[in-house]
Scaffold this motif. Structure first.
Motif, short mmCIF file in Angstrom:
data_model
loop_
_atom_site.label_atom_id
_atom_site.label_comp_id
_atom_site.label_asym_id
_atom_site.label_seq_id
_atom_site.Cartn_x
_atom_site.Cartn_y
_atom_site.Cartn_z
N PRO B 118 -49.59 -36.70 18.78
CA PRO B 118 -49.18 -36.99 17.39
C PRO B 118 -47.94 -37.86 17.37
CG PRO B 118 -48.64 -34.73 18.00
CD PRO B 118 -49.43 -35.29 19.14
N PRO B 119 -47.91 -38.88 16.49
CA PRO B 119 -46.78 -39.82 16.47
C PRO B 119 -45.45 -39.16 16.10
CG PRO B 119 -48.24 -40.21 14.61
CD PRO B 119 -48.93 -39.24 15.49
N HIS B 120 -45.52 -38.04 15.42
CA HIS B 120 -44.27 -37.42 15.00
C HIS B 120 -43.58 -36.67 16.14
CE1 HIS B 120 -44.92 -38.29 10.73
NE2 HIS B 120 -46.19 -38.09 11.01
N GLU B 121 -44.35 -36.30 17.16
CA GLU B 121 -43.76 -35.61 18.31
C GLU B 121 -43.14 -36.65 19.22
OE1 GLU B 121 -43.43 -32.47 18.95
OE2 GLU B 121 -44.61 -31.63 17.29
N ILE B 122 -41.94 -37.12 18.85
CA ILE B 122 -41.43 -38.33 19.50
C ILE B 122 -41.07 -38.13 20.97
CG2 ILE B 122 -40.62 -39.52 17.45
CD1 ILE B 122 -37.86 -38.36 18.06
N PHE B 123 -40.86 -36.89 21.42
CA PHE B 123 -40.45 -36.72 22.82
C PHE B 123 -41.64 -36.51 23.76
CE2 PHE B 123 -36.44 -35.25 20.69
CZ PHE B 123 -35.81 -36.47 20.88
N LEU B 124 -42.83 -36.28 23.21
CA LEU B 124 -44.00 -36.11 24.07
C LEU B 124 -44.37 -37.42 24.76
CD1 LEU B 124 -46.47 -33.76 22.17
CD2 LEU B 124 -45.09 -33.29 24.19
N VAL B 125 -44.20 -38.54 24.02
CA VAL B 125 -44.62 -39.84 24.56
C VAL B 125 -43.78 -40.24 25.79
CG1 VAL B 125 -44.86 -42.29 24.03
CG2 VAL B 125 -45.61 -40.58 22.38
N PRO B 126 -42.42 -40.20 25.69
CA PRO B 126 -41.65 -40.52 26.90
C PRO B 126 -41.92 -39.54 28.03
CG PRO B 126 -40.20 -39.92 25.05
CD PRO B 126 -41.58 -40.06 24.51
N LEU B 127 -42.18 -38.29 27.69
CA LEU B 127 -42.47 -37.29 28.70
C LEU B 127 -43.76 -37.64 29.45
CD1 LEU B 127 -40.73 -34.83 29.19
CD2 LEU B 127 -42.40 -33.44 27.96
#
Lengths: 251, 308
Positions: B118-127
């Motif tokens: 989900p785009p709102h979970e901003i720290f999942l993407v860098p993780l």
């Protein structure tokens, strides 16, 4: 003219839209109403070629949306969906100016700048023009996105629940603005949940339920006690006020 | 800023173990073979990496990623390792093409992987990016150990540095610079991509086409940098975030500032690395690693309040 023929759509086997047929005349405000999950958003997204081409056919002013270049379609219709999450930091004026992209492709002329200024005025955004959108309230940001869609200056304007987050005054201002666009020859397809906005401003109503179009016609024909109570499966009473239907549901 | 860059470039030309003298043919040789290429390499690397960072951030709509934290350099290294094992005598251009292609595959894999987040979970993407680079990096290291090629791999994957740059061995970076310049031509398209796929489609763009073009830019920049000077971390992360905070994400206006700032940062890091234990050197990548890790943590800390 928007022509929809045999349009079906499903998500992992669950039918969202069941072979819908629809013809929308230009020069009108058409309101799309119906309960949650009726397929209203899906229908608007398919017309606006946001979802990939499904079964069936959609033509906007004679152009098949499955085969026409997206850039060409962007001069025929503007679309604003419900999801307006902005990941980038943009000023209101910069966001609105992107509405001119289909016309100027990044090289704005005087006409493009004038259109942006006009939209900023129309949506009460002049004092916010140099603010970053992320610093605005939900309603202010919604107005900025609406201004972007309107700045596209297309024959068709397709709006999915645009009244979200708008206060009563700005909601009325939006509907009045759409009426002016209509009077100037524009056409609007708008998903509305507040039935009195539909009853008060629309020329034509399309009612959807369970992925099908269940009723269609002028406001007085569709906005009736029997039709609405049946559509929403809840007691709704329709009265009349100054020649327009008035929807009551709190008695 | 341009003045800062020119001053740093001048300093970069003046610093080194060899003393320069006007009219001395030896000095002219040092300048043309070593100092000028080294200065240009740092400028090109910094500008290209910073722009590639912006492009990747627009593609995934998350400002806490850059190619270096999303597995692209590791993927490029995997490609180079494969060429070295299969066709050790392949000409340089073959290695380049393979490195760029595998960096492209790595970046595309990252984009596909995070599509469901989900785009709102901003720290999942860098993780997800860090996990991907960890996995690919571990794979490369394992194979390199087996094949006794660790020395090669460490040049690509460990901290990049400019001490090996001489005329004839940095020119590939111009390709990375050209890719960054192309990104500027498409600046509006990348900015519109940041509005989200629906809005981009409504404005008549093909989000997939813009993403493909962006991945190509990222892959070319990453591969050219990895092959020429090795991995340089954090430039693509810190510079875009600082510039965005100052002037927003209207990329047509901000990308040149991003490129200039990236060039300044890398050139300054290289200069600091050359002066700190003069006449010996600390790799610019290590200077940036130390400084950048701290700045990255700071960005994450402040970014929490920044995005809503």
């Amino acid at each position: 003219m928007i022509e929809v023929e045999g349009l079906s759509f499903d998500i992992r086997g669950v039918p969202i839209l069941k072979s819908a047929d629809l013809r929308l005349e230009p020069g009108k405000i058409t309101a799309l109403i119906g309960p949650n999950g009726a397929g209203k958003s899906t229908l608007t997204r398919l017309i606006a070629r946001i979802e990939p081409p499904p079964k069936g056919r959609v033509r906007v002013n004679g152009l098949d949306v499955a085969t026409t270049l997206s850039d060409r379609l962007a001069r025929e219709m503007a679309f604003l969906g419900q999801q307006t999450y902005l990941a980038s930091r943009l000023r209101v004026r910069e966001l609105v100016a992107f509405g001119r992209w289909p016309h100027c492709h990044g090289r704005p002329g005087p006409a493009d700048r004038a259109a942006v200024d006009q939209a900023l005025t129309d949506f009460d955004l002049e004092t916010l023009a140099d603010r970053f959108v992320e610093t605005l309230s939900g309603g202010q940001a919604q107005r900025a996105h609406l201004a972007m869609a309107v700045t596209q200056q297309t024959p068709w304007l397709i709006l999915d629940e645009p009244l979200n987050n708008l206060d009563l005054a700005h909601a009325r201002a939006l509907m009045a603005h759409l009426a002016r666009l209509r009077d100037a020859g524009g056409s609007v397809l708008i998903v509305l949940h507040d039935l009195n906005f539909a009853a008060g401003w629309a020329d034509h109503i399309v009612a959807m339920k369970d992925g099908a179009i269940v009723a269609e016609g002028p406001v007085e024909e569709v906005v009736t006690t029997a039709r609405l109570s049946d559509l929403y499966e809840t007691p709704i009473s329709v009265s009349a006020h100054q020649g327009r239907p008035l929807v009551l549901h709190h008695i | 800023m341009a003045v800062v860059l020119i001053a740093l470039a001048g300093a970069s030309l003046g610093v080194g173990a060899a003393r320069l003298q006007a009219g001395d043919p030896m000095s002219a040789l040092v300048l043309s073979v070593s100092r000028i290429p080294r200065m240009l390499a740092a400028v090109l690397t910094g500008a290209a990496l910073a722009v590639a960072g912006v492009v990747m951030q627009q593609i995934v709509r998350n400002r806490f990623v850059e190619p270096a934290t999303a597995g692209s350099p590791e993927a490029a290294a995997a490609g180079l390792l494969a060429v070295t094992l299969i066709a050790p005598h392949a000409p340089l251009w073959v290695k380049m093409v393979v490195a760029a292609a595998s960096a492209l595959a790595g970046a595309a894999l990252f984009v596909v992987l995070i599509r469901r987040l989900p785009p709102h979970e901003i720290f999942l993407v860098p993780l997800a990016g860090l996990v991907l680079s960890g996995v690919v990096g571990a794979g490369v290291t394992f194979i390199a150990w087996q094949a006794d090629l660790m020395q090669y791999v460490s040049i690509w994957m460990l901290s990049g540095e400019f001490s090996g740059v001489i005329a004839g061995r940095y020119e590939l970076l111009w390709i990375g610079g050209a890719a960054a310049a192309l990104a500027w031509v498409a600046a509006d398209r990348f900015a519109i991509l940041g509005l989200g796929p629906d809005a981009a489609t409504a404005l008549g763009l093909s989000p997939r086409a813009v993403i493909r073009f962006g991945l190509l830019v990222v892959a070319l920049v990453t591969a050219m940098v990895v092959v020429s000077v090795g991995m340089i971390p954090f430039v693509g992360l810190i510079v875009p975030n600082l510039v965005s905070r100052m002037m927003g994400d209207n990329l047509r206006a901000s990308l040149p500032v991003v490129a200039l700032s990236g060039a300044i940062l890398v050139l300054a890091s290289d200069l600091v690395g050359r002066l700190i234990i003069y006449p010996y050197e600390v790799p610019a990548g290590i200077i940036l690693g130390v400084f950048g890790a701290a700045a990255f943590l700071g960005l994450l800390w402040r970014g929490d309040r920044h995005v809503h």
